[in-house]
Design an enzyme around this catalytic site. Structure first.
Site, short mmCIF file in Angstrom:
data_model
loop_
_atom_site.label_atom_id
_atom_site.label_comp_id
_atom_site.label_asym_id
_atom_site.label_seq_id
_atom_site.Cartn_x
_atom_site.Cartn_y
_atom_site.Cartn_z
N GLY A 83 -28.07 -8.42 -18.95
CA GLY A 83 -29.23 -9.28 -19.17
C GLY A 83 -29.29 -10.46 -18.23
CB SER A 85 -31.71 -10.52 -13.49
OG SER A 85 -32.51 -10.70 -14.62
CB SER A 86 -26.72 -7.30 -11.93
OG SER A 86 -27.06 -6.16 -12.72
CG ASP A 130 -35.20 -11.43 -13.91
OD1 ASP A 130 -35.67 -12.25 -14.71
OD2 ASP A 130 -34.44 -10.50 -14.23
CG ASN A 173 -29.26 1.92 -17.02
OD1 ASN A 173 -30.25 1.37 -16.55
ND2 ASN A 173 -28.61 2.88 -16.39
CE LYS A 174 -34.79 -4.21 -16.49
NZ LYS A 174 -33.59 -5.00 -16.21
#
Length: 398
Positions: A83, A85-86, A130, A173-174
């Site tokens: 969460g 934002s990698s 992001d 994993n969205k």
């Protein structure tokens, strides 16, 4: 790092550590008053578009017909699927690096918009928050991000409090699930039903923000309309078709994205309530920061607590581990705590009085990490205090 040509040039692109600016998501993630809403869990009310639409985005922008190749070495310290934002950090780094190697330039706003679109190649209907903060962040200040057009406003955070990130160690994993895109479609369908309820041209409406903008009313008034126009019970595709006067085939091919066409129920009332109420909380957060009342930290914490409850109950993007971690953080001194990022796992962000930071970190570490196998997770990546930092940078070596 990238190299090019016979005379090697090293290019170091520093995507500023996510822990330095991820906290900005707390109160800017849902803002969209008369602009565009981005939900607090990170999903955006975007227009579904096939990934192929973006394939010629950069070449067309610069009029390129033959792109130069390059060799890259990638490294990073952002925990994946947390969460934080990698994936956006990687995309932003890659975009900035590519421009640098090719000797080209874009404004921060243009680069943020292109990077946001590029991420949709994988089929995830994410927003642009992001990427925007990755490029527009400035040290020492939070940012209120607005879209259409993209812009950022400084927001001064309270000096007597610290924001702490805590990783639930639950990975989500969205891109591999439909949860993320279902929320986007539910917001779109809610917007269309609300628009039709108010006799607006609903076929043109894609986002909940557009309904508010077309009506020219407040967020509070939109919440009242939502109560009147939508029912709390889930909608079936057939009921949605009846409300809009379209066929099931039209719903699937003209409105829904490919990985949401087989969904059996949609919770429109809950999603619209979350988006409009979260947008109102964002504005209230900014107002409190500007007015600096004596109980400022307490008020900001209450908004964060309300936000988590809405994420959990109305948007349904939390998970048991996140809820447990939020409760632990509040128990040991956080004035407010909530999930951050897309949800269904990942991290929480908490506002903690500065004088309680040491005891807070020790108690949360013992209560959540040491009492389970979560203690195996790297401590520095699991629990840490943070503050606003600068955005992505390029360092060149001759």
């Amino acid at each position: 790092m990238a190299t090019e040509g016979p005379a090697v040039r090293r290019v170091h692109v520093a995507e500023h550590p996510r822990r330095a600016y991820r906290l900005l998501w707390i109160f800017c993630s849902s803002y969209g008053c008369r602009t565009r809403y981005v939900n607090s869990c990170g999903t955006c009310e975007n227009t579904y578009s096939p990934a192929g639409q973006y394939q010629s985005l950069v070449p067309e922008h610069f009029g390129l017909s033959d792109l130069t190749g390059m060799n890259c070495l990638v490294d990073g310290n952002i925990p994946p699927s947390s969460g934080l934002s990698s994936s956006s950090a990687l995309v932003c780094c890659a975009g900035l690096l590519t421009l640098t190697v090719l000797g080209m330039s874009l404004s921060k706003v243009e680069l943020a918009e292109i990077c946001a679109k590029s991420e949709r190649y994988i089929g995830t209907e994410g927003g642009g928050m992001d990427q925007s903060i990755s490029f527009l962040a400035e040290e020492g200040t939070a940012k209120l991000i607005e879209f259409s057009p993209l812009r950022a406003t400084d927001v001064k955070l309270p000096s007597g409090a610290v924001f702490v990130i805590a990783n639930s160690c639950v990975e989500m994993n969205k891109a591999a699930t439909s949860h993320f895109n279902i929320r986007v479609m539910e917001c779109r369908l809610a917007a269309k039903l609300l628009a039709k309820h108010k006799s607006l041209p609903w076929k043109e409406v894609l986002r909940l923000e557009e309904v508010q903008a077309k009506l020219g009313i407040s967020l509070e008034e939109m919440l009242l309309i939502t109560e009147d126009a939508l029912h709390p019970e889930p909608y079936s595709p057939e009921e949605i078709c009846k409300c809009l006067g379209i066929s099931l085939q039209e719903l699937k091919t003209q409105i829904l994205s490919p990985n949401t066409q087989d969904v059996l129920t949609f919770k429109l009332y809950q999603r619209a309530k979350h988006v409009y109420s979260e947008a109102a909380r964002v504005l209230q957060f900014k107002k409190i920061c500007e007015e600096t009342p004596d109980n400022m930290v307490q008020l900001l914490g209450e908004l964060m607590n309300q936000s988590h409850m809405s994420c959990r109950d109305m948007y349904e993007c939390s998970c048991p581990e996140l809820d447990q971690l939020v409760d632990i953080c509040r128990k040991f001194g956080a004035q407010g705590s909530r999930l951050t990022g897309a949800g269904w796992g990942g991290c929480t962000v908490s506002i903690v009085p500065a004088d309680k930071l040491s005891s807070f970190l020790a108690n949360v570490h013992e209560a959540y990490y040491q009492r389970s196998n979560r203690s195996l997770a790297p401590e520095k990546e699991s629990l840490f205090a943070t503050k606003p930092g600068g955005g992505a940078l390029v360092f060149l070596e001759a």
